[in-house]
Design an enzyme around this catalytic site. Structure first.
Site, mmCIF file in Angstrom:
data_model
loop_
_atom_site.group_PDB
_atom_site.id
_atom_site.type_symbol
_atom_site.label_atom_id
_atom_site.label_comp_id
_atom_site.label_asym_id
_atom_site.label_seq_id
_atom_site.Cartn_x
_atom_site.Cartn_y
_atom_site.Cartn_z
ATOM 1 N N LYS A 130 -1.928 16.150 0.161
ATOM 2 C CA LYS A 130 -1.075 15.380 -0.753
ATOM 3 C C LYS A 130 -0.463 16.328 -1.777
ATOM 4 O O LYS A 130 -1.161 17.221 -2.282
ATOM 5 C CB LYS A 130 -1.933 14.312 -1.450
ATOM 6 N N SER A 150 -0.586 5.364 -3.446
ATOM 7 C CA SER A 150 0.407 6.404 -3.580
ATOM 8 C C SER A 150 0.313 7.514 -2.537
ATOM 9 O O SER A 150 1.269 8.247 -2.333
ATOM 10 C CB SER A 150 0.280 7.041 -4.967
ATOM 11 N N SER A 182 -5.191 4.258 -4.240
ATOM 12 C CA SER A 182 -4.212 5.070 -3.500
ATOM 13 C C SER A 182 -4.717 5.775 -2.261
ATOM 14 O O SER A 182 -3.921 6.379 -1.547
ATOM 15 C CB SER A 182 -3.595 6.106 -4.427
HETATM 16 N N1 GLN Z 1 -1.133 1.575 -7.184
HETATM 17 C C1 GLN Z 1 -1.895 1.926 -8.342
HETATM 18 C C2 GLN Z 1 -0.974 2.396 -9.433
HETATM 19 O O1 GLN Z 1 0.179 2.325 -9.237
HETATM 20 C C3 GLN Z 1 -2.909 2.971 -8.003
HETATM 21 C C4 GLN Z 1 -2.328 4.306 -7.796
HETATM 22 C C5 GLN Z 1 -3.340 5.320 -7.455
HETATM 23 O O2 GLN Z 1 -4.457 5.004 -7.061
HETATM 24 N N2 GLN Z 1 -2.960 6.571 -7.666
HETATM 25 O O3 GLN Z 1 -1.386 2.794 -10.479
#
Ligand code: GLN
Length: 491
Positions: A78, A158, A182
């Site tokens: 990532k 994400s 995410s």
């Molecule tokens: N979807 C969640 C957010 O937008 C979690 C994102 C994540 O785990 N990095 O904050």
């Protein structure tokens, strides 16, 4: 997928050790797959030269019988993990040209064990999102499609690029980060396995920070065993991260296939939310049955604070993000837009460098931390967080070994379908996953089946702190019963 890329990470590892093929052959097969899958937009940077060089070294070590636990295995990383000498952007314009002079601890651990870097994968900008649509490189397209439809779907976010890459057979495994879901949510959307370890299990050093008290790195792979193998290399104490815990790293792979007889699985009634797809309800029941068939016992439990988790998360996470992102000021990293004075330069740089969702979070975070509002919002959210943690602690003290829930309230949605008018619509995706981050617990998502449209649905298991082994043992039971799911190739 071809003969080499369709092998699981464990199978490829064993075959490499037996010299059935070389690390170079394996990396070439994956690089070809990556090249053919550019339509998915999963990678923001391909690193074929580095991959070849690393594979050559792996072959030399394997020939000498010195291969590490991940020797020669091609991984995707990532783009939130800093990689020395390799551009790292967090999928943000503000870091578009940032080349770190250091390596994150998690990736350094992977290379130490012999893994090979194929490239960096896209994510929602600074890991803020649930669909990978906020990446400055454009959305990642899921390798999955609804039956009979050519509409592009989101891979989840994400860590959408890493999840799509694993599902499409573009790497043997990949890394993600999970602040509110995410890793687990994209794993669920892409029909693969993803694990968010206990907070403190993996070092956060060298990973672009979003919300430091919630962020945790973890693996994606096509099987539970593969995730266990990857976690063993990623985890471990790190003096450079004081929140990283000095506990021995178990042989997680040994937990795969372990008996789950007599284990007590909690089914939280508060996770039966209105609007949840009926198919998910069925899948959840089926998951519980599979665990019972393997000798576990299911118990209805109550986690009454669940309904406050999402609102509290959306105070804590933006608050920490606004503080972490203050460092992108046009002086030290990446983009700088000239201005009439230093304040003007800061403002222009941040306005040009941050996307809409990131700006929204910085504003919310700054607001909830400001004098007069700190007590009303931030402090309050921190108290709620403690109560959420206590809910779980009470269940574990009552003898619950793990909690079973769906990973997401629905299967993958179409690109552009959610959140463009009301961001809360997107935030609701995390309803089953954020509690785990708020409580610092480990969670795994394992594919449980396909919905009527042919899209994967995941089951989430939540464990006691530092009991990832339980999740691998239970996850393997679900995987064995549900089978594995591979998208039809269209790209
Ligand atoms: N979807 C969640 C957010 O937008 C979690 C994102 C994540 O785990 N990095 O904050």
């Amino acid at each position: 997928m071809n003969a080499l890329t369709s092998l699981s990470l464990a199978q490829a590892r064993d075959a490499l050790r037996k010299r059935e093929f070389s690390a170079t052959e394996l990396v070439e097969a994956y690089l070809a797959a990556v090249e053919q899958a550019r339509a998915l937009n999963a990678f923001v940077l391909e690193t074929p030269d580095r991959a070849h060089a690393m594979a050559e070294k792996s072959d030399a070590r394997l020939a000498r019988g010195e291969g590490g636990p991940l020797e020669g295995l091609p991984l995707a990383i990532k783009d939130l993990f800093c990689t020395e000498g390799v551009r790292t952007t967090a999928s943000s314009r503000i870091l578009e040209n940032f080349v770190p002079a250091y390596e994150s601890t998690v990736t350094a651990n992977l290379w130490r064990d012999g893994a090979v870097l194929l490239g960096k994968t896209s994510n929602d900008e600074f890991a803020m999102g649930s669909s990978n649509e906020t990446s400055c490189f454009g959305p990642v397209i899921s390798p999955w499609r609804r039956r009979g439809s050519a509409q592009g779907l989101v891979p989840g976010g994400s860590s959408g690029g890493s999840a799509a890459a694993v599902a499409a057979g573009l790497c043997a495994g990949s890394t993600g980060t999970d602040t509110g879901g995410s890793i687990r949510q994209p794993a669920s959307f892409c029909g693969i396995v993803g694990l968010k370890p206990t907070y403190g299990r993996c070092s956060r050093w060298g990973t672009v920070a979003f919300a430091s008290s919630l962020d945790q790195a973890g693996p994606f792979a096509r099987t539970v065993r593969d995730c266990a193998i990857l976690l063993r290399s990623m985890a471990g104490n790190d003096p450079k991260d004081t929140t990283c815990v000095d506990l021995p790293v178990p042989d997680y792979e040994a937990a795969v296939g372990a008996s789950v007889k007599g284990k007590r699985i909690g089914i939280p009634k508060e996770y039966r939310v209105p609007g949840m797809a009926a198919e998910l309800e069925t899948l959840w029941e089926r998951g519980a049955q599979w665990l019972k068939d393997a000798g576990a016992e299911t118990v209805e439990i109550s986690l009454p604070m669940t309904k406050y988790a999402l609102p509290a998360y959306y105070i804590v996470a933006p608050a920490e993000a606004s503080s972490n992102l203050a460092r992108y000021d046009g002086v030290r990293y990446g983009l700088r837009v000239a201005g009439s004075d230093i304040t003007d330069m800061y403002e222009r740089t941040r306005a040009a460098g941050f996307g809409k969702e990131v700006r929204r979070r910085v504003m919310i975070g700054t607001y909830v931390l400001s004098a007069g509002y700190y007590d009303a919002y931030y402090l309050h959210a921190q108290k709620v967080r403690t109560l959420i943690k206590r809910d779980f602690e009470r269940c574990f003290a009552d003898g619950i070994d793990a909690v079973l829930t769906p990973t997401t309230p629905s299967a993958a949605f179409a690109i552009g379908e959610k959140g463009s008018v009301d961001p809360v619509e997107m935030y609701l995706n995390d309803i089953f996953t954020v509690t785990v981050n708020m409580a610092g617990l480990p969670g795994i998502s394992v594919p449980g089946g396909l919905d009527a449209q042919g899209l994967p649905l995941g089951l989430q298991l939540i464990g006691r702190p530092f009991d990832e082994e339980m999740l691998f043992a239970l996850g393997a039971v679900i995987e064995k019963a549900a089978g594995r799911f591979t998208p039809q190739r269209w790209w």
